[in-house]
Design an enzyme around this catalytic site. Structure first.
Site, PDB file in Angstrom:
ATOM      1  N   GLY A 130      13.796  99.336  55.570  1.00 17.11           N
ATOM      2  CA  GLY A 130      13.666  99.836  56.946  1.00 17.11           C
ATOM      3  C   GLY A 130      14.594 101.023  57.159  1.00 17.11           C
ATOM      4  O   GLY A 130      15.757 100.973  56.765  1.00 17.11           O
ATOM      5  N   ARG A 155      16.174  90.867  61.840  1.00 18.12           N
ATOM      6  CA  ARG A 155      15.587  89.989  60.813  1.00 18.12           C
ATOM      7  C   ARG A 155      16.160  88.582  60.940  1.00 18.12           C
ATOM      8  O   ARG A 155      15.913  87.947  61.959  1.00 18.12           O
ATOM      9  CB  ARG A 155      15.827  90.575  59.417  1.00 18.12           C
ATOM     10  CG  ARG A 155      14.833  90.082  58.394  1.00 18.12           C
ATOM     11  CD  ARG A 155      15.084  90.678  57.039  1.00 18.12           C
ATOM     12  NE  ARG A 155      14.714  92.074  56.981  1.00 18.12           N
ATOM     13  CZ  ARG A 155      13.476  92.509  56.743  1.00 18.12           C
ATOM     14  NH1 ARG A 155      12.502  91.659  56.564  1.00 18.12           N
ATOM     15  NH2 ARG A 155      13.210  93.784  56.694  1.00 18.12           N
ATOM     16  N   ARG A 185       8.895  99.942  51.327  1.00 16.08           N
ATOM     17  CA  ARG A 185       9.242  98.664  50.687  1.00 16.08           C
ATOM     18  C   ARG A 185       8.245  98.535  49.534  1.00 16.08           C
ATOM     19  O   ARG A 185       7.061  98.360  49.759  1.00 16.08           O
ATOM     20  CB  ARG A 185       9.083  97.507  51.669  1.00 16.08           C
ATOM     21  CG  ARG A 185       9.943  97.654  52.941  1.00 16.08           C
ATOM     22  CD  ARG A 185       9.874  96.378  53.766  1.00 16.08           C
ATOM     23  NE  ARG A 185      10.241  96.589  55.167  1.00 16.08           N
ATOM     24  CZ  ARG A 185      11.485  96.581  55.623  1.00 16.08           C
ATOM     25  NH1 ARG A 185      12.487  96.389  54.815  1.00 16.08           N
ATOM     26  NH2 ARG A 185      11.729  96.750  56.921  1.00 16.08           N
ATOM     27  N   ASP A 211      19.602  94.725  51.837  1.00 12.11           N
ATOM     28  CA  ASP A 211      19.702  93.738  50.743  1.00 12.11           C
ATOM     29  C   ASP A 211      18.511  93.774  49.784  1.00 12.11           C
ATOM     30  O   ASP A 211      18.682  93.563  48.581  1.00 12.11           O
ATOM     31  CB  ASP A 211      19.977  92.324  51.275  1.00 12.11           C
ATOM     32  CG  ASP A 211      18.932  91.854  52.251  1.00 12.11           C
ATOM     33  OD1 ASP A 211      18.090  92.686  52.676  1.00 12.11           O
ATOM     34  OD2 ASP A 211      18.938  90.664  52.602  1.00 12.11           O
ATOM     35  N   THR A 216      21.192 100.016  57.210  1.00 10.63           N
ATOM     36  CA  THR A 216      20.249  99.138  57.921  1.00 10.63           C
ATOM     37  C   THR A 216      20.793  98.893  59.320  1.00 10.63           C
ATOM     38  O   THR A 216      22.008  98.746  59.490  1.00 10.63           O
ATOM     39  CB  THR A 216      20.046  97.782  57.196  1.00 10.63           C
ATOM     40  OG1 THR A 216      19.409  96.854  58.104  1.00 10.63           O
ATOM     41  CG2 THR A 216      21.351  97.145  56.737  1.00 10.63           C
ATOM     42  N   ASP A 239      20.522  96.248  60.833  1.00  5.77           N
ATOM     43  CA  ASP A 239      20.794  94.811  61.004  1.00  5.77           C
ATOM     44  C   ASP A 239      22.270  94.416  60.833  1.00  5.77           C
ATOM     45  O   ASP A 239      22.677  93.342  61.268  1.00  5.77           O
ATOM     46  CB  ASP A 239      19.965  93.988  60.005  1.00  5.77           C
ATOM     47  CG  ASP A 239      18.472  94.177  60.190  1.00  5.77           C
ATOM     48  OD1 ASP A 239      18.077  94.658  61.266  1.00  5.77           O
ATOM     49  OD2 ASP A 239      17.709  93.852  59.264  1.00  5.77           O
ATOM     50  N   ASP A 288      23.682  93.283  58.292  1.00  4.68           N
ATOM     51  CA  ASP A 288      23.763  91.966  57.638  1.00  4.68           C
ATOM     52  C   ASP A 288      24.135  92.063  56.161  1.00  4.68           C
ATOM     53  O   ASP A 288      23.542  91.379  55.333  1.00  4.68           O
ATOM     54  CB  ASP A 288      22.419  91.230  57.799  1.00  4.68           C
ATOM     55  CG  ASP A 288      21.269  92.033  57.214  1.00  4.68           C
ATOM     56  OD1 ASP A 288      21.444  93.227  56.928  1.00  4.68           O
ATOM     57  OD2 ASP A 288      20.184  91.452  57.038  1.00  4.68           O
TER      58      ASP A 288
HETATM   59  O1  F6P Z   1      15.713  95.476  58.357  1.00  2.00           O
HETATM   60  C1  F6P Z   1      15.488  96.315  59.427  1.00  2.00           C
HETATM   61  C2  F6P Z   1      14.394  95.796  60.304  1.00  2.00           C
HETATM   62  O2  F6P Z   1      14.212  96.702  61.372  1.00  2.00           O
HETATM   63  C3  F6P Z   1      14.591  94.376  60.831  1.00  2.00           C
HETATM   64  O3  F6P Z   1      15.478  94.330  61.920  1.00  2.00           O
HETATM   65  C4  F6P Z   1      13.186  93.995  61.160  1.00  2.00           C
HETATM   66  O4  F6P Z   1      13.007  92.591  61.115  1.00  2.00           O
HETATM   67  C5  F6P Z   1      12.387  94.661  60.074  1.00  2.00           C
HETATM   68  O5  F6P Z   1      13.172  95.731  59.595  1.00  2.00           O
HETATM   69  C6  F6P Z   1      11.046  95.199  60.498  1.00  2.00           C
HETATM   70  O6  F6P Z   1      10.393  95.696  59.379  1.00  2.00           O
HETATM   71  P1  F6P Z   1       9.112  96.636  59.433  1.00  2.00           P
HETATM   72  O7  F6P Z   1       9.545  97.994  59.916  1.00  2.00           O
HETATM   73  O8  F6P Z   1       8.624  96.671  58.033  1.00  2.00           O
HETATM   74  O9  F6P Z   1       8.164  96.026  60.411  1.00  2.00           O
END
Ligand code: F6P
Length: 329
Positions: free
Chosen positions: A17, A178, A78, A109, A132, A134, A136
C-alpha cells in the site's frame, strides 16, 4: 559484510500500500547514491515490475520536486508472482541483467517478508525502509506515512464533529490499519473521540454501551467513536447497527474514511523521517549491511533484521489509550 566500494549500483522500489512520504524516501535514496558515486535505478510497480524488468536508470535530477508529493512516482503493487519461487528467480535474473548489486525496498511487512525470502535464496543485499500508514512494524517508532495519515484522519473527524454536534448525532468513523489499531488510537486521542475500538484492546458492545450511557449522564449531546477496520472489534457499520438497536434514542451515522487516508502531501515529520531513512539505507548498503530494515528508535537510526521486523509485533503504547479514556469523560 561486503567490502567498501563493492556496491556499484543500487535499485530502489516501493511496494504494498502506498504511503505519503514514499516519494521523499525514493528521492533520498537516489540522491544519497549520487552523493556516494553509486549508480541508481528505479524499479516501477514493486516486485512485479522487477520480475517484468520495468527498470529505469535515475539521476539526482530525476527526483526533482517529488519531496512534497503524495503517492509514489515509482508506482506500487502487491505481487502474487513474487510469492512463488519461480517469480523470485525471474527477479534475480533481471537484477543481474541490469547490473544491480543491491536493493532498497520501501514498504511494509509483506514487502519485507518477500525481501527476507529473496535474500535467503539468492544472498542478495537488501535494506528495507518502513513505508506504511499503518505504523505496524517492529524496529521503528514510526513508519513513513503514519503521521500524514493521522493528520488527514483528524481533519476529517473535526469536520464530522461539526455536523455531529449540529444534529446531536453519534458517529462511528472507521479508519484503516489492517490488523493494527495505531491509526485509530492516535487519531482517537487527537480528535477527542468518546471511544476507540481497536484490536489491541477489545471493547465489547456492552462496554461501549456503558460508555455511551455515561456520556449521556454527563450531558454529551454528540459523540465520535473511532473504529479500527481490523480485528474482532472492527466493522463500524455492524457496531453502529447494534448500538442503534439497543439505544434507539441515539441517531447514529457511519463514515468509512477509506483510501483518502493514504493520499496527500506528506507532513514535515514524514518528509524528514523519509529523508533520514533513505540516506541511512544507502549508507548501510555501502558499509556492507543487508537483510535488515532501517528504522528510528528513540531518535536514533537502527537496523533490525527482516526476520525480526516481520515476526515481532510493535506494541501500541498503552498510555495513548489510558489518556484517551481519561479525557473522554
Ligand atoms: O497497509 C496499508 C493499508 O492501507 C491498510 O491500512 C489497509 O487495510 C490496506 O492497505 C488496504 O489495501 P488495498 O489498498 O489493497 O485495498
Amino acid at each position: 559484510m561486503a567490502e567498501n566500494g563493492s556496491i556499484k549500483k543500487i535499485a530502489v522500489f516501493t511496494s504494498g500500500g502506498d504511503a505519503p512520504g514514499m516519494n521523499a524516501a525514493v528521492r533520498a535514496v537516489v540522491r544519497a547514491c549520487s552523493y556516494n558515486n553509486v549508480q541508481v535505478a528505479g524499479i516501477y510497480r514493486g516486485y512485479q515490475g522487477l520480475i517484468e524488468g520495468d527498470i529505469e536508470e535515475l539521476s539526482a535530477r530525476s527526483v526533482n520536486h517529488i519531496l512534497q508529493r503524495g503517492g509514489t512516482f515509482l508506482k506500487s503493487a502487491r505481487s502474487a508472482d513474487f510469492r512463488k519461487k519461480e517469480g523470485r528467480k525471474k527477479a534475480y535474473e533481471k537484477l543481474n541483467s541490469h547490473g544491480i548489486d543491491a536493493l532498497v525496498a520501501i514498504g511494509g511487512d509483506g514487502t519485507f517478508t518477500g525481501a527476507f525470502h529473496f535474500n535467503k535464496e539468492f544472498d542478495f543485499p537488501i535494506i528495507g525502509i518502513p513505508g506504511t500508514i499503518d505504523n505496524d512494524l517492529y524496529g521503528t517508532d514510526f513508519t513513513i506515512g503514519f503521521d500524514t495519515c493521522l493528520n488527514t484522519v483528524i481533519d476529517a473527524v473535526d469536520k464530522i464533529r461539526d455536523t455531529a454536534a449540529s444534529h446531536n448525532r453519534l458517529f462511528f468513523v472507521e479508519v484503516m490499519g489492517r490488523d493494527a489499531g495505531f491509526i485509530a488510537a492516535h487519531a482517537g486521542l487527537a480528535s477527542g473521540a468518546l471511544a476507540v475500538m481497536i484490536p489491541e484492546r477489545h471493547m465489547s458492545i456492552d462496554q461501549l454501551l456503558e460508555r455511551l450511557s455515561d456520556a449521556r449522564r454527563h450531558n454529551k449531546s454528540s459523540s465520535i467513536v473511532i473504529v479500527a477496520e481490523g480485528g474482532e472489534s472492527g466493522d463500524a457499520t455492524r457496531i453502529a447497527k447494534e448500538v442503534q438497536e439497543r439505544m434507539p434514542y441515539y441517531d447514529t451515522r457511519v463514515t468509512i474514511l477509506g483510501h483518502l487516508q493514504r493520499g496527500g502531501s506528506p507532513s514535515c515529520f514524514d518528509r524528514n523521517l523519509a529523508s533520514r531513512l533513505g540516506v541511512a539505507a544507502v549508507e548501510y548498503l555501502i558499509k556492507g549491511e543487508r537483510d535488515s530494515m532501517v528504522g528510528i528508535i528513540d531518535r536514533k537510526v537502527v537496523l533490525t533484521p527482516f526476520e525480526k521486523a516481520i515476526s515481532e509485533k510493535l506494541q501500541l503504547n498503552p498510555e495513548i489509550i489510558r489518556i484517551s479514556d481519561i479525557l473522554s469523560i
